[in-house]
Design an enzyme around this catalytic site. Structure first.
Site, PDB file in Angstrom:
ATOM      1  N   ASP A  50      48.732  24.883  55.738  1.00 52.47           N
ATOM      2  CA  ASP A  50      49.749  25.888  56.057  1.00 52.47           C
ATOM      3  C   ASP A  50      50.383  26.426  54.773  1.00 52.47           C
ATOM      4  OD1 ASP A  50      49.379  25.778  58.778  1.00 52.47           O
ATOM      5  OD2 ASP A  50      50.893  24.225  59.094  1.00 52.47           O
ATOM      6  N   ALA A 188      72.519  18.257  55.803  1.00 51.00           N
ATOM      7  CA  ALA A 188      73.557  17.287  55.426  1.00 51.00           C
ATOM      8  C   ALA A 188      74.931  17.922  55.211  1.00 51.00           C
ATOM      9  CB  ALA A 188      73.116  16.519  54.177  1.00 51.00           C
TER      10      ALA A 188
HETATM   11  P1  NAP Z   1      54.736  20.936  50.509  1.00 57.21           P
HETATM   12  O1  NAP Z   1      56.022  20.284  50.189  1.00 57.21           O
HETATM   13  O2  NAP Z   1      53.552  20.654  49.671  1.00 57.21           O
HETATM   14  O3  NAP Z   1      54.319  20.657  52.039  1.00 57.21           O
HETATM   15  C1  NAP Z   1      55.172  20.837  53.085  1.00 57.21           C
HETATM   16  C2  NAP Z   1      54.497  20.440  54.391  1.00 57.21           C
HETATM   17  O4  NAP Z   1      54.949  21.378  55.383  1.00 57.21           O
HETATM   18  C3  NAP Z   1      52.975  20.493  54.390  1.00 57.21           C
HETATM   19  O5  NAP Z   1      52.473  19.401  55.124  1.00 57.21           O
HETATM   20  C4  NAP Z   1      52.688  21.805  55.091  1.00 57.21           C
HETATM   21  O6  NAP Z   1      51.448  21.794  55.787  1.00 57.21           O
HETATM   22  C5  NAP Z   1      53.797  21.833  56.094  1.00 57.21           C
HETATM   23  N1  NAP Z   1      54.106  23.150  56.646  1.00 57.21           N
HETATM   24  C6  NAP Z   1      54.166  24.350  56.021  1.00 57.21           C
HETATM   25  N2  NAP Z   1      54.482  25.310  56.899  1.00 57.21           N
HETATM   26  C7  NAP Z   1      54.612  24.711  58.111  1.00 57.21           C
HETATM   27  C8  NAP Z   1      54.924  25.180  59.404  1.00 57.21           C
HETATM   28  N3  NAP Z   1      55.175  26.463  59.631  1.00 57.21           N
HETATM   29  N4  NAP Z   1      54.992  24.270  60.417  1.00 57.21           N
HETATM   30  C9  NAP Z   1      54.758  22.963  60.195  1.00 57.21           C
HETATM   31  N5  NAP Z   1      54.442  22.453  58.994  1.00 57.21           N
HETATM   32  C10 NAP Z   1      54.385  23.334  57.955  1.00 57.21           C
HETATM   33  O7  NAP Z   1      55.044  22.513  50.486  1.00 57.21           O
HETATM   34  P2  NAP Z   1      54.099  23.735  50.828  1.00 57.21           P
HETATM   35  O8  NAP Z   1      52.754  23.299  51.275  1.00 57.21           O
HETATM   36  O9  NAP Z   1      54.212  24.683  49.679  1.00 57.21           O
HETATM   37  O10 NAP Z   1      54.874  24.372  52.066  1.00 57.21           O
HETATM   38  C11 NAP Z   1      56.120  24.996  51.882  1.00 57.21           C
HETATM   39  C12 NAP Z   1      56.971  24.593  53.055  1.00 57.21           C
HETATM   40  O11 NAP Z   1      57.323  23.228  52.926  1.00 57.21           O
HETATM   41  C13 NAP Z   1      58.292  25.309  53.123  1.00 57.21           C
HETATM   42  O12 NAP Z   1      58.182  26.572  53.702  1.00 57.21           O
HETATM   43  C14 NAP Z   1      59.124  24.326  53.939  1.00 57.21           C
HETATM   44  O13 NAP Z   1      59.111  24.659  55.309  1.00 57.21           O
HETATM   45  C15 NAP Z   1      58.394  23.005  53.802  1.00 57.21           C
HETATM   46  N6  NAP Z   1      59.307  21.981  53.300  1.00 57.21           N
HETATM   47  C16 NAP Z   1      59.605  20.960  54.131  1.00 57.21           C
HETATM   48  C17 NAP Z   1      60.521  19.988  53.768  1.00 57.21           C
HETATM   49  C18 NAP Z   1      60.840  18.891  54.739  1.00 57.21           C
HETATM   50  O14 NAP Z   1      60.222  18.847  55.812  1.00 57.21           O
HETATM   51  N7  NAP Z   1      61.800  18.035  54.418  1.00 57.21           N
HETATM   52  C19 NAP Z   1      61.142  20.062  52.507  1.00 57.21           C
HETATM   53  C20 NAP Z   1      60.806  21.110  51.677  1.00 57.21           C
HETATM   54  C21 NAP Z   1      59.886  22.090  52.086  1.00 57.21           C
HETATM   55  P3  NAP Z   1      50.022  21.762  55.066  1.00 57.21           P
HETATM   56  O15 NAP Z   1      49.853  20.336  54.627  1.00 57.21           O
HETATM   57  O16 NAP Z   1      49.073  22.146  56.160  1.00 57.21           O
HETATM   58  O17 NAP Z   1      50.049  22.735  53.940  1.00 57.21           O
END
Ligand code: NAP
Length: 266
Positions: A50, A188
Site C-alpha cells: 500500500d 494521545a
Molecule cells: P510504513 O511505516 O513503512 O508502513 C505503514 C503500514 O501501513 C504498512 O504496513 C502499509 O502497508 C500500511 N498501510 C498504508 N496505507 C494503508 C491503508 N490505507 N490501509 C491499511 N494499511 C495501510 O509507511 P508507508 O508504507 O510509507 O505508508 C505510509 C502510511 O503509514 C501513512 O499514510 C500512515 O497511514 C501509515 N502510518 C501508520 C502508523 C501507525 O499505524 N501507527 C504510523 C505512521 C504511519 P504495506 O505494507 O502494504 O505498504
C-alpha cells in the site's frame, strides 16, 4: 494503452515487474510501458504494498487509473498477487472494461503567518504533530464553530481509504471508501482538569471543513508518505478533495473482505 510502473525497492518486486513486461510484450503490440508522468500513462501499476501505491499516486496524480500488485501481504489498494500475473495480463489485454472505483482524498490548505497558502492533498491522511517532544497545541474549528483546544501528540485527518491506516491505530472508525467524508482523530490527547478534548473521532461530510489553528512555532506535517517540518504555520484547513484517485478493478474483492483479511484472519 500506455502503462507505467512504480516499484517497491526489492529484488522480488523487480522480478515481478520484469515478468509483467515480458508477458504484456509477448501478447500485445497495443500496450506500451512508459517511464514517467510526462509520458501521461493511462494506467499505473504499483508493484509492492500500500505504501508503494501511495508513492505512485503522488508521482502520477489524478489522471491515470491505478492497479496494485502486492509482493507482500494483501493490502487495501492492491488486488493482484504475483502468482496471478498470467490471469491479470489476459484480462488486461482482453480490454475488458474494468470497474472504476473512485476513492476520495483529503484536500488541505496550509496557511503561514506571512499569508502564504499551500494547497496539498493526501490519499490516506494528513498528520499534524509538534516538531519536538512537547505537545501540539491547536484550536479545532468545525465549519467555523470552535470545538476545542487540542493538546497532545497530534491530529490525523484521514480519508475513508486511509481510515484503515494510521487512523485505525488510534482507534478511529473504519469508513467505507464510497462515503465521501474526512475523519479527524486524536493522537494521545491530554484530558485532565485543565485541558479537555472531545476524545472521539469525528466524521465530517463532504460540505464540512475542519480548521486547525496552530499555536506551535514549528510543526511536523505528514501527507501520506511525505513528512516535512513547517515554520510559522497559522492554520491548516481540510475538507474532502474535489478530485478522487481512480482504481481499475478487474475482480471483485470487497472492502469488507480486505478489512477481514488484513485485521481478522491475517
Ligand atoms: P510504513 O511505516 O513503512 O508502513 C505503514 C503500514 O501501513 C504498512 O504496513 C502499509 O502497508 C500500511 N498501510 C498504508 N496505507 C494503508 C491503508 N490505507 N490501509 C491499511 N494499511 C495501510 O509507511 P508507508 O508504507 O510509507 O505508508 C505510509 C502510511 O503509514 C501513512 O499514510 C500512515 O497511514 C501509515 N502510518 C501508520 C502508523 C501507525 O499505524 N501507527 C504510523 C505512521 C504511519 P504495506 O505494507 O502494504 O505498504
Amino acid at each position: 494503452m500506455k502503462i507505467a510502473t512504480v516499484l517497491r525497492n526489492d529484488d522480488y518486486t523487480r522480478e515481478v515487474e520484469q515478468a509483467l513486461k515480458e508477458k504484456v510484450g509477448a501478447a500485445s503490440n497495443t500496450c506500451s510501458f512508459v517511464e514517467g508522468p510526462n509520458d501521461e500513462p493511462d494506467m499505473v501499476i504499483s508493484i509492492g504494498g500500500d505504501g508503494t501505491l501511495l508513492e505512485a499516486v503522488h508521482q502520477y496524480g489524478f489522471k491515470p487509473a491505478y492497479v496494485g500488485i502486492h509482493t507482500g501481504h494483501l493490502g487495501f489498494y492492491a488486488d493482484w498477487r504475483p502468482e496471478e500475473l498470467d490471469r491479470f495480463v489476459h484480462i488486461l489485454l482482453e480490454e475488458q472494461q474494468p470497474y472504476i472505483a473512485e476513492y476520495p482524498t483529503v484536500a488541505c490548505k496550509i496557511t503561514t503567518r506571512n499569508g502564504e497558502t499551500h494547497d496539498k492533498w493526501a490519499l490516506n491522511e494528513l498528520v499534524l504533530r509538534n516538531n519536538s517532544l512537547s505537545t501540539l497545541v491547536a484550536c479545532v474549528y468545525i465549519n467555523g464553530t470552535e470545538l476545542e483546544t487540542f493538546r497532545g501528540d497530534g491530529l490525523i485527518v484521514s480519508s475513508p481509504s486511509g481510515s484503515t491506516a494510521y487512523n485505525k491505530a488510534v482507534n478511529g472508525a473504519i469508513v467505507h471508501p464510497s462515503i465521501e467524508a474526512i475523519q479527524l482523530s486524536e493522537i494521545a490527547s491530554i484530558n485532565n482538569q485543565a485541558y479537555r478534548t472531545i476524545n472521539s473521532s469525528l466524521v465530517l461530510p463532504k460540505h464540512h471543513e475542519v480548521e486547525l489553528i496552530v499555536m506551535n512555532p514549528q510543526i511536523m506535517v505528514g501527507l501520506d508518505r511525505e513528512q516535512g517540518v513547517w515554520n510559522d504555520v497559522c492554520s491548516i484547513t481540510c475538507r474532502v478533495g474535489s478530485e478522487k484517485i481512480r482504481f481499475a478493478r478487474y475482480k471483485k474483492l470487497t472492502f469488507w473482505s480486505r478489512v477481514r483479511n488484513s485485521f481478522i484472519t491475517g
